[in-house]
Design a protein around this motif. Structure first.
Motif, PDB file in Angstrom:
ATOM      1  N   LYS A 117       0.808  -1.221   0.000  1.00 62.95           N
ATOM      2  CA  LYS A 117       0.000   0.000   0.000  1.00 62.95           C
ATOM      3  C   LYS A 117       0.839   1.267   0.000  1.00 62.95           C
ATOM      4  O   LYS A 117       0.463   2.260  -0.619  1.00 62.95           O
ATOM      5  CB  LYS A 117      -1.027  -0.004   1.130  1.00 62.95           C
ATOM      6  N   ARG A 135       0.566   4.247  -2.836  1.00 64.97           N
ATOM      7  CA  ARG A 135       0.364   5.683  -2.586  1.00 64.97           C
ATOM      8  C   ARG A 135       1.500   6.504  -3.195  1.00 64.97           C
ATOM      9  O   ARG A 135       1.284   7.572  -3.754  1.00 64.97           O
ATOM     10  CB  ARG A 135       0.259   5.937  -1.078  1.00 64.97           C
ATOM     11  N   LEU A 177      -5.263  -6.203   3.530  1.00 66.65           N
ATOM     12  CA  LEU A 177      -5.335  -4.782   3.893  1.00 66.65           C
ATOM     13  C   LEU A 177      -5.659  -4.567   5.370  1.00 66.65           C
ATOM     14  O   LEU A 177      -5.862  -3.435   5.803  1.00 66.65           O
ATOM     15  CB  LEU A 177      -6.345  -4.059   3.004  1.00 66.65           C
ATOM     16  N   HIS A 205      -8.387  -4.954  13.793  1.00 65.01           N
ATOM     17  CA  HIS A 205      -9.060  -3.851  13.107  1.00 65.01           C
ATOM     18  C   HIS A 205     -10.396  -3.587  13.795  1.00 65.01           C
ATOM     19  O   HIS A 205     -11.159  -4.511  14.049  1.00 65.01           O
ATOM     20  CB  HIS A 205      -9.299  -4.225  11.640  1.00 65.01           C
ATOM     21  N   THR A 250     -12.130  -0.156  13.267  1.00 65.88           N
ATOM     22  CA  THR A 250     -12.727   1.085  12.778  1.00 65.88           C
ATOM     23  C   THR A 250     -13.629   0.790  11.589  1.00 65.88           C
ATOM     24  O   THR A 250     -13.198   0.155  10.622  1.00 65.88           O
ATOM     25  CB  THR A 250     -11.626   2.074  12.351  1.00 65.88           C
ATOM     26  N   TRP A 251     -14.848   1.250  11.670  1.00 65.66           N
ATOM     27  CA  TRP A 251     -15.810   0.968  10.597  1.00 65.66           C
ATOM     28  C   TRP A 251     -16.556   2.234  10.226  1.00 65.66           C
ATOM     29  O   TRP A 251     -16.932   3.028  11.093  1.00 65.66           O
ATOM     30  CB  TRP A 251     -16.813  -0.104  11.053  1.00 65.66           C
ATOM     31  N   VAL A 252     -16.764   2.407   8.931  1.00 66.31           N
ATOM     32  CA  VAL A 252     -17.516   3.552   8.425  1.00 66.31           C
ATOM     33  C   VAL A 252     -18.964   3.093   8.224  1.00 66.31           C
ATOM     34  O   VAL A 252     -19.216   2.110   7.526  1.00 66.31           O
ATOM     35  CB  VAL A 252     -16.916   4.061   7.102  1.00 66.31           C
ATOM     36  N   ARG A 290     -21.091  -1.860   5.898  1.00 64.43           N
ATOM     37  CA  ARG A 290     -20.022  -1.234   6.688  1.00 64.43           C
ATOM     38  C   ARG A 290     -18.680  -1.774   6.200  1.00 64.43           C
ATOM     39  O   ARG A 290     -17.681  -1.041   6.175  1.00 64.43           O
ATOM     40  CB  ARG A 290     -20.202  -1.440   8.196  1.00 64.43           C
ATOM     41  N   THR A 331     -15.949   0.728   4.505  1.00 62.43           N
ATOM     42  CA  THR A 331     -14.650   0.781   5.166  1.00 62.43           C
ATOM     43  C   THR A 331     -13.520   0.444   4.189  1.00 62.43           C
ATOM     44  O   THR A 331     -12.511   1.149   4.138  1.00 62.43           O
ATOM     45  CB  THR A 331     -14.633  -0.185   6.371  1.00 62.43           C
ATOM     46  N   THR A 386     -13.054   3.315   1.833  1.00 64.93           N
ATOM     47  CA  THR A 386     -12.320   4.396   2.499  1.00 64.93           C
ATOM     48  C   THR A 386     -10.828   4.089   2.510  1.00 64.93           C
ATOM     49  O   THR A 386      -9.986   4.949   2.212  1.00 64.93           O
ATOM     50  CB  THR A 386     -12.822   4.578   3.939  1.00 64.93           C
ATOM     51  N   LYS A 387     -10.480   2.859   2.846  1.00 68.19           N
ATOM     52  CA  LYS A 387      -9.077   2.466   2.870  1.00 68.19           C
ATOM     53  C   LYS A 387      -8.458   2.610   1.469  1.00 68.19           C
ATOM     54  O   LYS A 387      -7.374   3.187   1.313  1.00 68.19           O
ATOM     55  CB  LYS A 387      -8.937   1.022   3.384  1.00 68.19           C
ATOM     56  N   ASN A 434      -7.889   6.163   0.603  1.00 69.58           N
ATOM     57  CA  ASN A 434      -6.747   6.745   1.308  1.00 69.58           C
ATOM     58  C   ASN A 434      -5.413   6.203   0.811  1.00 69.58           C
ATOM     59  O   ASN A 434      -4.386   6.848   0.961  1.00 69.58           O
ATOM     60  CB  ASN A 434      -6.886   6.498   2.815  1.00 69.58           C
ATOM     61  N   ILE A 435      -5.430   5.024   0.235  1.00 71.33           N
ATOM     62  CA  ILE A 435      -4.192   4.441  -0.281  1.00 71.33           C
ATOM     63  C   ILE A 435      -3.920   4.919  -1.710  1.00 71.33           C
ATOM     64  O   ILE A 435      -2.815   5.329  -2.044  1.00 71.33           O
ATOM     65  CB  ILE A 435      -4.270   2.891  -0.246  1.00 71.33           C
ATOM     66  N   MET A 473     -21.314   8.615   1.368  1.00 72.59           N
ATOM     67  CA  MET A 473     -20.118   8.618   2.211  1.00 72.59           C
ATOM     68  C   MET A 473     -19.116   9.676   1.751  1.00 72.59           C
ATOM     69  O   MET A 473     -18.550  10.408   2.565  1.00 72.59           O
ATOM     70  CB  MET A 473     -19.468   7.234   2.181  1.00 72.59           C
ATOM     71  N   PHE A 487     -14.580  13.522   1.079  1.00 75.85           N
ATOM     72  CA  PHE A 487     -13.562  13.020   0.157  1.00 75.85           C
ATOM     73  C   PHE A 487     -13.610  13.869  -1.108  1.00 75.85           C
ATOM     74  O   PHE A 487     -14.684  14.185  -1.617  1.00 75.85           O
ATOM     75  CB  PHE A 487     -13.839  11.564  -0.237  1.00 75.85           C
TER      76      PHE A 487
END
Lengths: 319, 319
Positions: free
Chosen positions: A12, A16, A103, A142, A144-146, A165, A169, A172-173, A176-177, A199, A205
């Motif tokens: 990852k 990025r 991930l 892990h 954290t969940w959106v 979820r 999530t 989102t990951k 961000n990557i 979202m 975003f």
């Protein structure tokens, strides 16, 4: 873009780094998130993305976070070699295939707490009614969940409580990557598409989320990686979904405004073909709330089982 | 950096544009998220950030998403003019003050659904046991929340059930708007700091989250914007928190390993001073789970009411 062999990236940080170096050169990046086993539906997403950005990243990752332990994660079809061959020869080209191994692997830092790694944990959570995916089941830490609290509740959210979820999530990951400018999602997964759009708006975003139309086989069946599990007989029966949806659309266009009447015909058609309907709902295209009378743009969403395969399909009805 | 007047930005698109143009010039950006009414504690966060990045953004935004309708949003102190004066004269300098009016205003697109805007909605949600913040109360249509499911549950999460999902969500929004390289949080809000670190890891934000030590007044009271609401008498009584925590730390360093014994002394001291203890817990520094015996690094976290003011404080005990 000329045809070229895509670069395969599995790390990852490297992903990025690639995106940032391209952005620094003024290039825009389109992301097409997939779980692999690519078919023409995926290809159409890539072709859509090619219209919007200089560069294309296709991610291939079967996300355990969106499967419950009782679902079909272990039998979800995959064929990375075949996928790569398809992407290699695709006109317009794909620049990167992002194919991470896991991930949710964060090494040893800040990982799962001691008491939460005991064996009673999953049971304990289930008793409290908390949702549990294959990630909790693996106890990787892990947590954290959106959550998209309204849109995630209905339709697929009812029978698959961990699904959205998990999708929100992992997306989102991936956002961000990869840090894309544009991301393309298929409208076959209509609820998912709406959820991702919501979202992106709610979390600010800076990504343009584009919905791409459903791609169907010649016989009308909506393309899905899961279709491979259908026997020829089941596949024939499964055509009842798309056929009855098309009929429903025509009925609405011809003046039938009562959702109940239209729904009943679809439910009956699938039932008579030997399918088991999970849901068949006519909902507002934005709020995804059920409507009783069709007076504004709606979408008719269906999920049904044929044998061991759960299929979804939908049809927008713009009146 | 030389002293200079910070630029005030209120629009999120303009904020992101600024960040991207700076990044394109090779500059790194540090973010210090605040709710304003700045004191020396905030200043210490900014000074910490200055050590790590070329440029500093301080956000000032009282986030309704982390207050329940029954909490003190309406009386939360604010003084933007005074804050700006402090930042203007700060050695080392601040480049941007990001001071948005409303981070939950999405215009008319894709907003709240029809049925959810009826007056029974909040009641309905409360009945189901769902958490409700001032955002749901305002019916603005925002429905995406970031949950850190384990760490958000204990301590402050017990008495403030909407707090951490509100904090995690607004921080995600700020991260997506400002796109910083580094973000600094105060360890006075210990649980918050751990939650943000976990969130950054789990969602793959490419941001270095730094915890900055508690800043205390000369008498030992941990600095907080809410201290302004304490009467002189309440303030004197509130010193029981920091004094008993310091005593607890010494006891532990002198060999007392039983959390219960140490906790009782702190609870008793606050109680005798006239405070009402919300919680007083000795927890693992990473998992934030209560420990019975102090055998590894822990943190003693306290929340207590003095009059109408709820104060929090903590002390790390590294044995």
């Amino acid at each position: 873009m000329a045809e070229r062999e895509p670069e395969i990236i599995t790390d990852k940080d490297q992903m990025r780094k690639w995106s940032r170096s391209m952005r620094a050169q003024g290039k825009t990046i389109g992301l097409v998130p997939t779980m692999g086993y690519l078919h023409q539906g995926h290809i159409s997403l890539i072709k859509e993305a090619q219209k919007h950005t200089h560069l294309i990243v296709v991610s291939i990752y079967v996300n355990p976070g969106q499967f419950s332990p009782s679902e079909d994660l272990s039998t979800y079809p995959s064929d990375f070699h075949g996928d790569f061959e398809k992407l290699k020869t695709l006109s317009g080209g794909v620049d990167v295939v992002f194919h991470p191994h896991n991930l949710y692997d964060y090494g040893n830092s800040d990982t799962i707490s001691r008491s939460s790694s005991n064996d009673n944990d999953r049971e304990e959570r289930s008793e409290k009614g908390a949702v549990v995916s294959c990630i909790e089941d693996r106890k990787v830490g892990h947590e954290t969940w959106v959550r998209i609290e309204r849109l995630e509740k209905g339709m697929c959210g009812k029978s698959r409580p961990v699904f959205f979820r998990g999708v929100a999530t992992i997306v989102t990951k991936l956002f961000n990557i990869v840090e894309p400018d544009v991301a393309v999602f298929g409208k076959k997964d209509y609820q998912q598409w709406r959820i991702i759009r919501r979202m992106v708006r709610d979390l600010d975003f800076s990504i343009n989320v584009i919905g791409s139309e459903i791609v169907r086989d010649a016989d009308g069946l909506a393309m899905s990686s899961r279709n491979v599990h259908l026997s020829p007989e089941e596949r024939e029966k499964a055509l009842s979904i798309s056929r009855s949806l098309l009929r429903a659309k025509l009925d609405a266009q011809n003046g039938q405004i009562y959702s109940k009447e239209i729904r009943n015909l679809v439910i009956q058609a699938i039932h008579e073909a030997g399918g088991r309907v999970d849901y068949a709902e006519i909902v507002d295209q934005e709020s995804l709330e059920a409507v009783e009378e069709i007076e504004s743009p709606v979408v008719f969403c269906v999920a049904a089982w044929f044998g061991k395969v759960r299929l979804i399909d939908n049809m927008e009805i713009n009146v």
